[in-house]
Structure formats: structure tokens, C-alpha cells
Design a protein around this motif. Structure first.
Motif, PDB file in Angstrom:
ATOM      1  N   SER A 283       0.824  -1.205   0.000  1.00 14.30           N
ATOM      2  CA  SER A 283       0.000   0.000   0.000  1.00 14.30           C
ATOM      3  C   SER A 283       0.862   1.261   0.000  1.00 14.30           C
ATOM      4  O   SER A 283       0.596   2.222  -0.727  1.00 14.30           O
ATOM      5  CB  SER A 283      -0.924  -0.003   1.221  1.00 14.30           C
ATOM      6  N   GLU A 284       1.910   1.253   0.814  1.00 14.19           N
ATOM      7  CA  GLU A 284       2.806   2.407   0.872  1.00 14.19           C
ATOM      8  C   GLU A 284       3.585   2.571  -0.428  1.00 14.19           C
ATOM      9  O   GLU A 284       3.874   3.702  -0.839  1.00 14.19           O
ATOM     10  CB  GLU A 284       3.765   2.256   2.053  1.00 14.19           C
TER      11      GLU A 284
ATOM     12  N   GLU B  95       1.401   4.398  -2.763  1.00 14.34           N
ATOM     13  CA  GLU B  95       1.345   5.813  -2.396  1.00 14.34           C
ATOM     14  C   GLU B  95       2.608   6.543  -2.838  1.00 14.34           C
ATOM     15  O   GLU B  95       2.541   7.675  -3.349  1.00 14.34           O
ATOM     16  CB  GLU B  95       1.167   5.934  -0.878  1.00 14.34           C
TER      17      GLU B  95
ATOM     18  N   ARG C 174       3.108   7.887  -6.405  1.00 14.98           N
ATOM     19  CA  ARG C 174       2.226   8.980  -6.823  1.00 14.98           C
ATOM     20  C   ARG C 174       3.014  10.075  -7.545  1.00 14.98           C
ATOM     21  O   ARG C 174       3.996  10.589  -7.019  1.00 14.98           O
ATOM     22  CB  ARG C 174       1.524   9.561  -5.594  1.00 14.98           C
TER      23      ARG C 174
ATOM     24  N   ASN D 216      -5.154   6.658  -9.630  1.00 13.67           N
ATOM     25  CA  ASN D 216      -4.600   7.720  -8.794  1.00 13.67           C
ATOM     26  C   ASN D 216      -4.088   8.872  -9.648  1.00 13.67           C
ATOM     27  O   ASN D 216      -4.294  10.047  -9.322  1.00 13.67           O
ATOM     28  CB  ASN D 216      -3.466   7.159  -7.930  1.00 13.67           C
TER      29      ASN D 216
ATOM     30  N   LEU E 249      -6.988   9.594   1.439  1.00 15.51           N
ATOM     31  CA  LEU E 249      -6.273   8.343   1.181  1.00 15.51           C
ATOM     32  C   LEU E 249      -5.696   7.783   2.475  1.00 15.51           C
ATOM     33  O   LEU E 249      -5.740   6.576   2.719  1.00 15.51           O
ATOM     34  CB  LEU E 249      -5.145   8.574   0.173  1.00 15.51           C
TER      35      LEU E 249
ATOM     36  N   LEU F 194      -4.564   3.092   3.758  1.00 17.42           N
ATOM     37  CA  LEU F 194      -3.123   3.156   3.555  1.00 17.42           C
ATOM     38  C   LEU F 194      -2.359   2.388   4.632  1.00 17.42           C
ATOM     39  O   LEU F 194      -1.549   1.522   4.343  1.00 17.42           O
ATOM     40  CB  LEU F 194      -2.661   4.620   3.523  1.00 17.42           C
TER      41      LEU F 194
ATOM     42  N   THR G 133     -11.004   5.868  -3.415  1.00 17.46           N
ATOM     43  CA  THR G 133      -9.803   5.771  -2.579  1.00 17.46           C
ATOM     44  C   THR G 133      -9.529   4.323  -2.175  1.00 17.46           C
ATOM     45  O   THR G 133      -8.370   3.919  -2.067  1.00 17.46           O
ATOM     46  CB  THR G 133      -9.961   6.633  -1.320  1.00 17.46           C
TER      47      THR G 133
ATOM     48  N   GLN H  41      -5.879   2.356  -2.750  1.00 21.03           N
ATOM     49  CA  GLN H  41      -4.994   1.984  -1.656  1.00 21.03           C
ATOM     50  C   GLN H  41      -5.330   0.655  -0.978  1.00 21.03           C
ATOM     51  O   GLN H  41      -4.433  -0.017  -0.491  1.00 21.03           O
ATOM     52  CB  GLN H  41      -4.991   3.087  -0.588  1.00 21.03           C
ATOM     53  N   TYR H  42      -6.604   0.295  -0.931  1.00 12.48           N
ATOM     54  CA  TYR H  42      -6.984  -0.875  -0.128  1.00 12.48           C
ATOM     55  C   TYR H  42      -7.044  -2.182  -0.915  1.00 12.48           C
ATOM     56  O   TYR H  42      -6.371  -3.165  -0.563  1.00 12.48           O
ATOM     57  CB  TYR H  42      -8.328  -0.618   0.551  1.00 12.48           C
TER      58      TYR H  42
END
Length: 267
Positions: free
Chosen positions: A72-73, A76, A79, A160, A188, A194, A214, A218-219
Motif C-alpha cells: 500500500s505504501e 502511495e 504517486r 490515482n 487516502l 493506507l 480511494t 490503496q486498499y
């Protein structure tokens, strides 16, 4: 057909140029990931305390949860800063030049950011999984799940990008889009899953936020990766494609309305 093929060549060349440009700053990429190591270390120790005496929570083991956070990170951290780039273009007037390129405005930004997103994701994922593996052990089944979920991850990164592209297009109207991005980023963090999977949320709240875009950014990709289910896999992919289509239509509407506004302001 020939014109369409030539357009694809332009996007490909732009993506490759961006890729080589990102390689120049590869050392900076690696150094910037030190924060990710600290982050994984902190959350690993935090969840170790929370999992004390429990084998799993909501069907998720500690090891699977840390793999979830790593993935998940990584999504992110891949991005792009496309919203900021568009805002700066509007402020300094370079958007007029970019709008005149023989490729679409969206295609230009997507191709220019694609290599950066891919490099950031791969490097972040490699580092995050390495740290998690050292702390909780490497799992062949979880690593295989991540490999199988790569198409969902690609769709999540694209979705995203589209959301951020829409935020950037708002610069045609308000110029400074940082407040809008700040709100989106916090959504998010809080309800996107996240750091905390939606499985841990109260049932009434989870039933609402699990359908938001979202969640599909992320999920769901990391959640599917740690527990592969074919039916859920297909459902997530279909929903992601639906949201991608929706935000593409919104982007087209904002773009065409914004172009007219810019032409009026510019005389």
C-alpha cells in the motif's frame, strides 16, 4: 490507422525520454526511500504490540498485514506530482506551449510521468518487502500474491494519476490546487486503507467507504494480494476500470471548459 500509430510512437518516445531522465536521479530516488524504511519499522513494531497474544485480526495475520502495508505504501510513494506540474504551468504560462503539442494534454503528462511512477513503485516495493522480510520473514505465497496482483496495482496507479490530473486541471480555475490535493491525500490516509486495512473499520463505516475510489487505489490491490480470490480479483478490476472511465470523462469536461476559459483570459 497510420496517424494513430505515429501518435503511439510519440508517447513511447516521451516515456523513454522521461525514463532516462529519471535514471539520472536514481541515487536521489534511493536516498528518498530511507523514510520508507523508518515507516515500515515503526508500523511493524506498532502492530506487533497490537497483535500481542493474537494470531490474526479480521482474518489477517501480522506477516500478511506488514506485506499489505509495504504494498500500500509503495502505491502511495509512486504517486506523481502531476497536479503540481499543471498548476505551475498555468502560473508561469508554459501551459500554452504544452497545449500546442501534437499529442493530447493528458497523454503528454501520462507518458511523461509513467516511467517515474514505475521506477518509484518498483524501488519502493523492493525496499519495503526487504525490510518486512527481515523483520517477519519472507513468504513465497504472499510474494506470489503480489506478483499476481500487479495488473490491479497498475490500474490503481493509473486511477490515482487520473484523480491527481483532475485536481491539476482545477488550476484552470483556481490556479493553486495544493489545498484540494491536501484534502485528497488525507482521505487516502484516513479512509483509503493506507496504513489500516478497511477490515479493521467499524462495519457501518466500512460498508460506505469500501465503494469509494480511494479504496480501489490503496486498499483493494494489497488486500487481494495477501488473500487471492478470483471473484474479488475480477470485481476489483471491473470497478477500477469503471472509475478510470468516470474520471477520464470528468477530466475531459474540466479540460474543454478550462481551455475556453484560458482563451478568454488570454484574449
Amino acid at each position: 490507422m497510420l496517424l494513430r500509430f505515429k501518435s503511439l510512437i510519440k508517447y513511447r518516445m516521451l516515456a523513454w525520454a522521461s525514463f532516462y531522465s529519471n535514471l539520472v536521479y536514481f541515487k536521489a530516488f534511493v536516498i528518498s526511500k530511507l523514510f520508507l524504511v523508518i515507516l515500515i519499522f515503526i508500523f511493524a513494531n506498532l502492530y506487533r504490540v497490537l497483535y500481542s497474544g493474537m494470531r490474526s485480526v479480521s482474518g489477517i495475520t501480522l506477516q500478511a498485514l506488514l506485506y499489505y502495508i509495504a504494498l500500500s505504501e509503495s502505491i502511495e510513494m509512486s504517486r506523481p506530482q502531476v497536479h503540481q506540474a499543471i498548476s505551475e504551468e498555468v502560473k508561469d504560462g508554459t501551459c500554452a506551449y504544452n497545449l500546442m503539442r501534437p499529442i493530447s494534454y493528458f497523454g503528454y503528462h501520462y507518458a511523461a510521468n509513467l516511467s517515474g511512477m514505475v521506477i518509484n513503485f518498483i524501488l519502493s516495493l523492493f525496499i519495503a518487502l526487504f525490510v518486512v522480510g527481515l523483520m517477519e520473514g519472507f513468504s513465497a505465497s504472499l510474494l506470489a500474491g503480489i506478483a499476481l496482483s500487479l495488473p490491479l496495482i497498475f490500474l490503481a496507479v493509473t486511477l490515482n494519476f487520473l484523480v491527481l490530473f483532475n485536481i491539476g486541471l482545477l488550476a484552470f480555475y483556481i490556479e493553486e490546487v495544493s489545498p484540494v490535493f491536501w484534502i485528497y491525500q488525507k482521505l487516502l490516509f484516513v479512509i483509503g486503507g493506507l496504513f489500516i486495512p478497511l477490515d479493521f473499520f467499524p462495519g457501518w463505516l466500512r460498508d460506505v467507504i469500501k465503494y469509494l475510489p480511494t479504496a480501489f487505489i490503496q486498499y483493494y490491490p494489497p488486500r487481494v494480494a495477501i488473500d487471492i480470490n478470483l471473484n474479488q480479483y475480477v470485481w476489483v478490476a471491473v470497478c477500477q476500470l469503471g472509475y478510470i472511465g468516470l474520471f477520464a470523462l470528468i477530466a475531459a469536461a474540466i479540460y474543454h471548459a478550462g481551455i475556453r476559459k484560458l482563451e478568454v483570459n488570454g484574449g
